[in-house]
Design an enzyme around this catalytic site. Structure first.
Site, PDB file in Angstrom:
ATOM      1  N   ASP A   1     -13.250  -2.965   0.160  1.00 46.95           N
ATOM      2  CA  ASP A   1     -12.936  -4.643  -0.519  1.00 46.95           C
ATOM      3  C   ASP A   1     -13.778  -4.833  -1.351  1.00 46.95           C
ATOM      4  O   ASP A   1     -13.655  -5.574  -2.402  1.00 46.95           O
ATOM      5  CB  ASP A   1     -12.799  -5.222   0.892  1.00 46.95           C
TER       6      ASP A   1
ATOM      7  N   SER B   1       0.883  -1.284   0.154  1.00 47.34           N
ATOM      8  CA  SER B   1       0.004   0.073   0.066  1.00 47.34           C
ATOM      9  C   SER B   1       0.956   1.070  -0.078  1.00 47.34           C
ATOM     10  O   SER B   1       0.520   2.218  -0.660  1.00 47.34           O
ATOM     11  CB  SER B   1      -0.818   0.036   1.032  1.00 47.34           C
TER      12      SER B   1
ATOM     13  N   GLY C   1      -5.681 -11.907  -8.072  1.00 47.00           N
ATOM     14  CA  GLY C   1      -5.724 -11.038  -6.955  1.00 47.00           C
ATOM     15  C   GLY C   1      -5.155  -9.704  -6.509  1.00 47.00           C
ATOM     16  O   GLY C   1      -5.749  -8.806  -5.868  1.00 47.00           O
TER      17      GLY C   1
ATOM     18  N   ASN D   1     -12.101  -1.145   6.084  1.00 46.63           N
ATOM     19  CA  ASN D   1     -10.422  -0.938   5.646  1.00 46.63           C
ATOM     20  C   ASN D   1      -9.925   0.332   5.212  1.00 46.63           C
ATOM     21  O   ASN D   1      -8.924   0.602   4.928  1.00 46.63           O
ATOM     22  CB  ASN D   1     -10.447  -1.966   4.232  1.00 46.63           C
TER      23      ASN D   1
ATOM     24  N   GLU E   1     -22.608   3.513   4.648  1.00 44.87           N
ATOM     25  CA  GLU E   1     -23.484   2.471   4.771  1.00 44.87           C
ATOM     26  C   GLU E   1     -22.839   1.035   4.219  1.00 44.87           C
ATOM     27  O   GLU E   1     -23.016   0.062   4.806  1.00 44.87           O
ATOM     28  CB  GLU E   1     -24.436   2.878   3.588  1.00 44.87           C
TER      29      GLU E   1
ATOM     30  N   LYS F   1      -9.799  -4.801  11.294  1.00 41.83           N
ATOM     31  CA  LYS F   1     -10.935  -4.562  10.473  1.00 41.83           C
ATOM     32  C   LYS F   1     -12.251  -4.598  10.938  1.00 41.83           C
ATOM     33  O   LYS F   1     -13.111  -3.506  10.637  1.00 41.83           O
ATOM     34  CB  LYS F   1     -10.818  -5.074   9.106  1.00 41.83           C
TER      35      LYS F   1
ATOM     36  N   THR G   1     -15.703 -24.776   6.702  1.00 44.99           N
ATOM     37  CA  THR G   1     -16.424 -25.047   7.886  1.00 44.99           C
ATOM     38  C   THR G   1     -17.980 -24.962   7.360  1.00 44.99           C
ATOM     39  O   THR G   1     -18.394 -23.565   7.382  1.00 44.99           O
ATOM     40  CB  THR G   1     -16.231 -24.138   9.163  1.00 44.99           C
TER      41      THR G   1
END
Ligand code: ATR
Length: 281
Positions: free
Chosen positions: A101, A16, A242, A86, A77, A65, A150
């Site tokens: 994100d 960043s 990504g 973030n 919102e 976060k 999970t």
């Protein structure tokens, strides 16, 4: 000079600062961006320090976060829906939380395909998945299959998305369940951390299930091409690395802070260079 920053733990390898400083320099903005290693116990003090020092805005990364929220003055919102922040803007001493994100992920997808009315298979049910799924609903997708190791976590996120008006089916990561659901979709996104360096040979999705008509995105950006994306590319699918989401979440933060259009090409070039894919480290 205005000062911006990143707080998280760890932050040492974040790209960043490289992306944001390149953007400030590129647009001739008198500002700088630094990273600050902040442990959980110091989060409140860090936020007070940010206010006291007049830092103009900052990004928030793992593990803060969600825990940053009580320290902020208000939330936009999208951040309320996702339940995580973030990006923070300091507006005359009041800290406003955003989440870029999810929209970063849908912008990356929309550069390759329309999303309205699409069916999407999302792997993973953690924070990244939650941000993406909320943004997919905002884009008007028809439905989401949510596959997670999970199952309880997938069920819980599906329940939340249904409350937000979406259609969502929870499932596990077995080959049978993935084969059954992928038949019905045109987009597949990996939001698990499987395949992240150094475990680069792992993938959450059997390669033989990819098809050439799929659009496939990974949120893992180290390595730049994961096994998941390589398998998809080998099957002829359209792949989105990504790094796109990484660049766009930074670009959207830059736009919140500066009210200027982010130099996305420049930010991508710098991120690629820093990650070793665009002309060396
Ligand atoms: P993030 O905020 O980056 O999404 P997270 O909330 O820790 O991080 O979520 C990580 C995701 O990767 C989860 O969906 C996790 O599955 P579980 O909910 O079962 O833990 C998934 N994940 C991590 N390691 C995995 C593995 N080895 N196999 C399958 N899924 C994995």
């Amino acid at each position: 000079m205005r000062v911006y920053g990143l707080i998280g733990c760890p932050v040492e390898h974040s790209v960043s600062p490289i992306m944001q400083n390149a953007a400030f320099t590129g647009l001739g903005i008198d500002a700088t961006y630094c990273s600050f290693h902040v442990i959980e116990d110091n989060l409140g003090d860090a936020v007070n320090g940010i206010k006291a020092l007049g830092i103009a805005g900052f990004n928030v990364t793992i593990p803060h976060k969600e825990s940053i929220i009580p320290f902020l003055d208000s939330l936009q919102e999208t951040a309320v829906g996702i339940g995580a922040v973030n990006t923070v803007e300091n507006v005359d001493g009041r800290l406003v939380g955003y989440n870029t994100d999810g929209r970063a992920a849908t912008i990356s997808l929309k550069n390759a395909t329309g999303l309205d009315g699409r069916k999407v298979l999302v792997l993973g049910a953690g924070g990244a998945s939650r941000a993406l799924c909320h943004a997919l609903l905002d884009e008007g997708v028809d439905s989401i299959y949510l596959a997670n190791r999970t199952p309880k976590r997938a069920e819980s996120l599906c329940g939340e998305l249904r409350k937000a008006g979406g259609s969502c089916t929870p499932l596990g990561l077995s080959k049978r369940e993935l084969a059954e659901s992928v038949k019905d979709v045109s987009v597949v996104v990996n939001c698990t951390s499987v395949g992240l360096y150094p475990r680069v040979d792992e993938t959450p999705f059997p390669g033989e299930l990819f098809r050439s008509d799929l659009v496939v995105m990974d949120i893992v950006y180290n390595p730049l091409e994961t096994r998941f994306l390589r398998d998809a590319r080998d099957a002829g699918a359209q792949t989105i690395p990504g790094i796109e989401m990484l660049v766009w979440q930074g670009a959207l933060a830059f736009e919140i802070w500066t009210n200027k259009k982010a130099p996305v090409g420049l930010m991508r070039e710098q991120a690629l260079r820093a990650l070793g894919g665009g002309g060396g480290k």
